[in-house]
Scaffold this active site. Structure first.
Site, PDB file in Angstrom:
ATOM      1  N   LYS A  17       0.853  -1.155   0.011  1.00  0.00           N
ATOM      2  CA  LYS A  17       0.189  -0.056  -0.005  1.00  0.00           C
ATOM      3  C   LYS A  17       0.997   1.141   0.048  1.00  0.00           C
ATOM      4  CE  LYS A  17      -2.289  -1.133   3.903  1.00  0.00           C
ATOM      5  NZ  LYS A  17      -1.427  -2.550   3.925  1.00  0.00           N
ATOM      6  N   ARG A  92      -9.752   0.589   8.184  1.00  0.00           N
ATOM      7  CA  ARG A  92      -9.383  -0.614   8.296  1.00  0.00           C
ATOM      8  C   ARG A  92     -10.494  -1.582   9.023  1.00  0.00           C
ATOM      9  NH1 ARG A  92      -3.483   0.420   8.494  1.00  0.00           N
ATOM     10  NH2 ARG A  92      -2.262  -1.600   8.823  1.00  0.00           N
ATOM     11  N   ARG A 130      11.452  -5.189   5.628  1.00  0.00           N
ATOM     12  CA  ARG A 130      11.058  -4.042   5.296  1.00  0.00           C
ATOM     13  C   ARG A 130      11.861  -3.117   6.067  1.00  0.00           C
ATOM     14  NH1 ARG A 130       5.166  -1.872   5.690  1.00  0.00           N
ATOM     15  NH2 ARG A 130       5.079  -2.812   7.632  1.00  0.00           N
TER      16      ARG A 130
HETATM   17  P1  ADP Z   1       2.107  -1.862   3.263  1.00  0.00           P
HETATM   18  O1  ADP Z   1       2.125  -0.390   3.303  1.00  0.00           O
HETATM   19  O2  ADP Z   1       0.886  -2.463   2.585  1.00  0.00           O
HETATM   20  O3  ADP Z   1       2.326  -2.189   4.604  1.00  0.00           O
HETATM   21  P2  ADP Z   1       4.689  -1.584   1.942  1.00  0.00           P
HETATM   22  O4  ADP Z   1       4.618  -0.773   0.854  1.00  0.00           O
HETATM   23  O5  ADP Z   1       5.321  -1.030   3.139  1.00  0.00           O
HETATM   24  O6  ADP Z   1       3.377  -2.328   2.345  1.00  0.00           O
HETATM   25  O7  ADP Z   1       5.519  -2.781   1.447  1.00  0.00           O
HETATM   26  C1  ADP Z   1       6.116  -3.884   2.383  1.00  0.00           C
HETATM   27  C2  ADP Z   1       7.516  -4.332   2.033  1.00  0.00           C
HETATM   28  O8  ADP Z   1       7.325  -5.070   0.921  1.00  0.00           O
HETATM   29  C3  ADP Z   1       8.586  -3.276   1.625  1.00  0.00           C
HETATM   30  O9  ADP Z   1       9.796  -3.465   2.150  1.00  0.00           O
HETATM   31  C4  ADP Z   1       8.475  -3.069   0.447  1.00  0.00           C
HETATM   32  O10 ADP Z   1       9.822  -2.418  -0.199  1.00  0.00           O
HETATM   33  C5  ADP Z   1       8.006  -4.298  -0.270  1.00  0.00           C
HETATM   34  N1  ADP Z   1       7.290  -4.313  -1.430  1.00  0.00           N
HETATM   35  C6  ADP Z   1       6.225  -3.599  -1.695  1.00  0.00           C
HETATM   36  N2  ADP Z   1       5.638  -3.965  -2.884  1.00  0.00           N
HETATM   37  C7  ADP Z   1       6.606  -5.124  -3.201  1.00  0.00           C
HETATM   38  C8  ADP Z   1       6.278  -5.818  -4.595  1.00  0.00           C
HETATM   39  N3  ADP Z   1       5.551  -5.792  -5.414  1.00  0.00           N
HETATM   40  N4  ADP Z   1       7.274  -6.941  -4.669  1.00  0.00           N
HETATM   41  C9  ADP Z   1       8.102  -7.234  -3.553  1.00  0.00           C
HETATM   42  N5  ADP Z   1       8.391  -6.360  -2.553  1.00  0.00           N
HETATM   43  C10 ADP Z   1       7.495  -5.280  -2.369  1.00  0.00           C
HETATM   44  P1  AMP Z   2       0.617   0.374   9.026  1.00  0.00           P
HETATM   45  O1  AMP Z   2       1.821   1.348   9.232  1.00  0.00           O
HETATM   46  O2  AMP Z   2      -0.515   0.764   8.315  1.00  0.00           O
HETATM   47  O3  AMP Z   2       1.168  -0.949   8.917  1.00  0.00           O
HETATM   48  O4  AMP Z   2      -0.170   0.610  10.540  1.00  0.00           O
HETATM   49  C1  AMP Z   2       0.602  -0.054  11.665  1.00  0.00           C
HETATM   50  C2  AMP Z   2      -0.218  -0.064  12.991  1.00  0.00           C
HETATM   51  O5  AMP Z   2      -0.865   1.068  13.019  1.00  0.00           O
HETATM   52  C3  AMP Z   2      -1.353  -1.004  12.860  1.00  0.00           C
HETATM   53  O6  AMP Z   2      -0.922  -2.398  13.399  1.00  0.00           O
HETATM   54  C4  AMP Z   2      -2.256  -0.534  13.891  1.00  0.00           C
HETATM   55  O7  AMP Z   2      -1.840  -0.631  15.260  1.00  0.00           O
HETATM   56  C5  AMP Z   2      -2.332   1.091  13.563  1.00  0.00           C
HETATM   57  N1  AMP Z   2      -3.033   1.651  12.575  1.00  0.00           N
HETATM   58  C6  AMP Z   2      -2.782   1.981  11.298  1.00  0.00           C
HETATM   59  N2  AMP Z   2      -3.764   2.481  10.817  1.00  0.00           N
HETATM   60  C7  AMP Z   2      -5.014   2.122  11.402  1.00  0.00           C
HETATM   61  C8  AMP Z   2      -6.319   2.183  11.193  1.00  0.00           C
HETATM   62  N3  AMP Z   2      -6.900   2.561  10.085  1.00  0.00           N
HETATM   63  N4  AMP Z   2      -7.377   1.706  12.267  1.00  0.00           N
HETATM   64  C9  AMP Z   2      -6.648   1.013  13.404  1.00  0.00           C
HETATM   65  N5  AMP Z   2      -5.317   1.029  13.564  1.00  0.00           N
HETATM   66  C10 AMP Z   2      -4.705   1.473  12.731  1.00  0.00           C
END
Ligand code: ADP
Ligand code: AMP
Length: 216
Positions: A17, A92, A130
């Protein structure tokens, strides 16, 4: 006519995301709003709610809908949101989706939801690998997108951090929360005809192309 779009990035933790939202931010010149980032910043403060947020995030549970409503209302009132914004990690829960609907109507916006679909099996490596920049929040991965110089951001040269909730125990809890509370939003938005799904298992550049096609 609608006053700019609200793009919602929906998907499991690690689905990509944030990675995709950052690119969309540049493409559409509207800000990425990561509720996770905002809450992590709040958790570091000495505010009344900080301890509670810190503990909830560390446990991989969801922060309360009331706190999120306040966070999102405040952030989206800012001037840079006037042409729209990208919500990364919000809503969420079904309750949050209902609250967002109020905002969409109040601000006369158009809502588009991008669902990044991926199997859980691929997420552990993505999340444990990550790393994010402590200054500009650029996202890296030791397996899939390493920075050029060890532990330093390619963009701004600052240190990269490993999120404390990106450990196996917390990831398992976060995935449980996702399947219980967030995955039902796929049907919720599909029924409202504003959902598009992309294959998040593809390389990040390909996922971005798929998302761009949706906006053509
Ligand atoms: P989210 O915001 O959904 O938690 P992130 O964008 O932070 O996910 O991505 C999670 C990890 O996976 C990061 O380390 C990112 O560099 C990696 N990543 C994101 N998209 C891809 C992809 N399509 N293929 C491989 N690795 C990815
Ligand atoms: P993220 O950075 O999106 O992976 O979120 C990290 C953490 O923040 C989650 O595991 C939750 O504890 C909290 N969080 C982020 N967004 C929300 C949301 N929309 N509702 C509830 N908790 C959230």
């Amino acid at each position: 006519m609608a006053l700019g779009k609200i793009i919602v990035m929906l998907g499991a933790p690690g689905s990509g995301k944030g990675t995709q939202a950052k690119q969309l931010q540049d493409k559409f010149s509207i800000p990425q709003i990561s509720t996770g980032d905002i809450l992590r910043a709040l958790a570091k403060e000495d505010a009344p709610l900080s301890k509670q947020i810190r503990e909830t995030q560390a446990a991989g549970k969801l922060v309360s809908d009331d706190i999120l409503l306040e966070v999102v209302n405040q952030r989206t009132k800012k001037e840079d949101c006037k042409n729209g914004f990208i919500l990364d990690g919000y809503p969420r829960t079904i309750v949050q989706a209902g609250q967002l609907e109020g905002l969409v109507t109040e601000q006369n916006r158009e809502l588009k939801v991008i669902n990044i679909e991926i199997l859980d099996d691929l997420l552990l490596k993505r999340l444990t690998g990550r790393r994010s920049c402590s200054f500009c929040a650029e996202i890296y991965n030791v397996y899939f997108k390493p920075s050029k110089s060890d532990n330093l951001c390619d963009k701004c040269g600052r240190n990269l951090i490993h999120r404390s909730d990106d450990n196996a125990e917390s990831i398992e809890k976060r995935l449980q929360e996702y399947h219980k509370n967030t995955a039902p939003l796929i049907k919720y938005y599909n029924d409202k005809n504003c959902l598009s799904t992309v294959d998040g298992a593809k390389p990040a550049e390909e996922v971005f192309d798929l998302i761009c096609n949706i906006f053509q």
